[in-house]
Enzyme design. Structure first.
Site, short mmCIF file in Angstrom:
data_model
loop_
_atom_site.label_atom_id
_atom_site.label_comp_id
_atom_site.label_asym_id
_atom_site.label_seq_id
_atom_site.Cartn_x
_atom_site.Cartn_y
_atom_site.Cartn_z
N ARG A 18 0.91 -1.10 0.05
CA ARG A 18 0.39 -0.18 -0.12
C ARG A 18 0.95 1.53 0.00
O ARG A 18 0.22 2.27 -0.04
CB ARG A 18 -1.12 0.11 1.30
CG ARG A 18 -1.73 -0.71 0.67
CD ARG A 18 -2.85 -1.64 2.32
NE ARG A 18 -2.25 -2.17 3.21
CZ ARG A 18 -2.25 -2.42 4.85
NH1 ARG A 18 -3.61 -1.68 4.82
NH2 ARG A 18 -1.94 -3.20 5.43
N ASP A 104 6.37 -1.49 11.75
CA ASP A 104 5.84 -0.75 10.85
C ASP A 104 4.37 0.47 12.08
O ASP A 104 3.86 0.82 11.41
CB ASP A 104 4.90 -0.58 9.65
CG ASP A 104 3.25 -1.76 10.12
OD1 ASP A 104 3.41 -2.37 11.31
OD2 ASP A 104 2.85 -2.12 9.27
N GLU A 155 -9.15 -10.53 12.30
CA GLU A 155 -8.75 -9.12 11.55
C GLU A 155 -9.95 -8.14 10.70
O GLU A 155 -11.10 -8.79 10.24
CB GLU A 155 -8.38 -9.84 10.50
CG GLU A 155 -6.67 -10.46 11.27
CD GLU A 155 -5.74 -9.13 11.88
OE1 GLU A 155 -5.24 -8.51 11.15
OE2 GLU A 155 -5.69 -9.62 12.24
N LYS A 351 33.96 25.59 1.39
CA LYS A 351 34.15 23.74 1.72
C LYS A 351 35.26 23.83 1.77
O LYS A 351 36.41 23.89 1.32
CB LYS A 351 33.80 23.01 -0.04
CG LYS A 351 33.83 21.51 -0.04
CD LYS A 351 34.21 20.95 -1.20
CE LYS A 351 35.53 20.71 -0.55
NZ LYS A 351 36.47 20.59 -2.01
N ASN A 386 40.54 26.32 -6.57
CA ASN A 386 40.67 25.27 -5.68
C ASN A 386 41.56 23.77 -6.62
O ASN A 386 41.82 22.88 -6.38
CB ASN A 386 40.56 24.80 -4.29
CG ASN A 386 38.43 24.73 -4.86
OD1 ASN A 386 38.01 25.30 -5.52
ND2 ASN A 386 38.26 23.18 -4.16
N SER A 406 38.91 43.29 -2.65
CA SER A 406 37.29 42.81 -3.42
C SER A 406 37.65 42.25 -4.69
O SER A 406 38.81 42.64 -5.49
CB SER A 406 36.42 43.75 -3.73
OG SER A 406 35.44 43.81 -2.72
#
Ligand code: UD1
Ligand code: CA
Length: 459
Positions: A18, A104, A155, A351, A386, A406
């Site tokens: 489902r 579940d 059930e 990074k 880099n 800058s």
């Protein structure tokens, strides 16, 4: 066998048709963590000595998720029903109390499991069955009683209209001694409409054989099974709510907890403030007095106290030290460390950078594989080049109190000494010593009276 301990069998072999997804149902994430892992972690936190997971559909994927956490997997060859699944976990090799859980039901907590174990220990032996009262009992198995006494679990798909009206449901959680489990399991047959071996039959079998069955009714979240994407979303929302409540109880200020998403493992110090629309994941840890503004996403971020994350930041696997200010609109990628009182402004990406205490990169900058010393100022539009044509990455090392004008490019590998000054618009390709000035830009060329006079108009 230690009387204070129990083993756990988690049923997780089904595909979860489902869900309409090729990912095994139990691997769907609930507030960031695959539901099976959450359940097995809660079982361990409640004191389980051993966790066995019954796998089938997507076996290898499920193993890859649960085995590193210390659970053992057992394969059910065919999904012939929940009783057959328990059998697959080889309960013959278990001793003492066994707790059976469905893979579940992601909202179950260690406290619920402890409660079941306590009830079991205080009971008369036999089986402890966990039930819940639901407003909308839907597709759950119904608890059928006569004069209050438990008769059977029916059930939903096999139930009459009257039985469907019953609001007490089976949560799929049972506790019983391994010896009893091994006696009853082989007696379960598949003589039902679905031709499945229903674990629920263990209850009617016990009743028929005069084995005591006690029920413990827990809160509805214990029954909340995930069978569809909609139920997954509901469970996820509940976990986020639960976490928000816990954080607020510990003194975290949330302007709108219903739109603030913090995963389970995240830790946040008192007096920190989370604005709406914030999403905080994984092993993130924020100190006290931190502020996270709207639209920021943090994954595995460590912030010391009084860090400000302004709106729209995307931060992952990085460390930010006391009183640093990040954003708005900054991106910090893995292995970046931002020093104390440093400032990282808008449209700055980093990074693998060690960014010094009090250093500043206010605007429009890319720094990668770099070390920036304390107090250094990185001007707007600075780029560390880099990544070279040989497809390798090279480092940029800039000392303390350097002034970078800058629009500078540093062609790595390169290093700049302390207190140096880089003239704006430079492309730096050679190392710059301490206290030096480096300018590397085309000289300005001025030709006066260059613009021709406009010819006179006739007439
Ligand atoms: C089951 C119970 C129902 C209860 C509900 C609670 C039975 C027959 N019914 O129904 O009374 O109200 O849980 O959520 O037990 N599984 C296997 N192998 C199988 C079949 C199932 O490992 O052959 C696993 C599934 O992956 C799942 C769990 O068992 O994690 C429950 O199975 P599911 O099909 O979802 O049972 P329900 O129909 O929800
Ligand atoms: Ca289910």
């Amino acid at each position: 066998m230690n009387k204070d301990s129990f083993s756990v069998i988690i049923l997780a072999a089904g595909r979860g048709v489902r869900m309409k997804s090729s990912l095994p149902k139990v691997l769907h994430p609930v507030a960031g963590s695959p539901m099976i892992l959450r359940i097995s972690d809660q079982a361990k936190a409640a004191g389980a000595s051993e966790v066995r997971v019954v796998v089938g559909y997507g076996e290898n994927l499920v193993r890859a998720v649960v085995e590193p956490s210390g659970a053992t997997c057992f394969k059910q060859l065919e999904q012939k029903g929940t009783a057959d699944a328990v059998l697959a976990a080889q309960p013959g090799t278990l001793e003492g109390p066994v707790l059976i859980l469905n893979g579940d039901h992601p909202l179950i907590e260690a406290a619920d499991i402890k409660r079941v174990f306590e009830d079991f220990k205080n009971g008369q032996g036999g089986i402890t069955l966990v039930t819940a009262e639901l407003k909308h009992p839907g597709s759950y198995g119904r608890i059928v009683r006569s004069n209050g006494e438990l008769k059977a679990i029916v059930e939903a798909k096999d139930a009459s209209a009257d039985t469907l009206k019953i609001r007490e449901v089976n949560t799929g959680i049972y506790m019983l001694d391994a010896e009893l489990l091994n006696k009853l399991l082989p007696q379960i047959s598949n003589a039902n409409a679905q031709k499945e071996f229903y674990l629920t039959d263990i209850i009617s079998l016990s009743i028929d054989n005069g084995i005591p069955v006690s029920t413990v009714t827990l809160k509805p979240h214990v029954a909340a099974g995930v069978n569809s994407q909609e139920e997954l979303a509901m469970a996820t929302k509940k976990l986020f709510r639960r976490k928000a409540k816990a954080l607020m109880a510990d003194g975290v200020l949330m302007l709108d907890p219903s739109t603030t998403y913090v995963e389970d493992r995240v830790q946040i110090g008192a007096s920190s403030v989370l604005y709406p629309g914030v999403y905080i994941r994984g092993g993130t840890k924020l100190g006290s007095f931190c502020v996270v503004e709207p639209g920021s996403f943090l994954n595995n971020v460590i912030c010391e106290d009084s860090v400000q994350i302004k709106a729209g930041c995307y931060l992952e696997d990085c460390v930010i030290k006391t009183k640093a200010v990040i954003g708005p609109y900054a991106r910090l990628r893995p292995e970046t460390e931002i020093g104390k009182e440093a400032r990282v402004g808008n449209f700055v990406e980093m990074k693998k950078v060690k960014f010094g205490d009090g250093a500043k990169a206010g605007h429009l900058t890319y720094l990668g594989d770099a070390e920036i010393g304390d107090g250094t100022n990185i001007g707007c539009g600075t780029i560390t080049c880099n990544y070279a044509a040989d497809k390798k990455k090279y480092k940029t090392k800039i000392g303390k109190n350097v002034f970078v004008g800058s629009d500078t490019q540093f062609v790595a590998p390169i290093s700049v000494g302390d207190d140096a000054v880089i003239g704006s618009g430079s492309t730096i390709t050679k190392d710059v010593p301490a206290k030096a000035l480096a300018v590397a830009r085309g000289k300005q060329f001025v030709k006066e009276n260059y613009v021709p006079k406009t010819p006179k108009q006739e007439g």
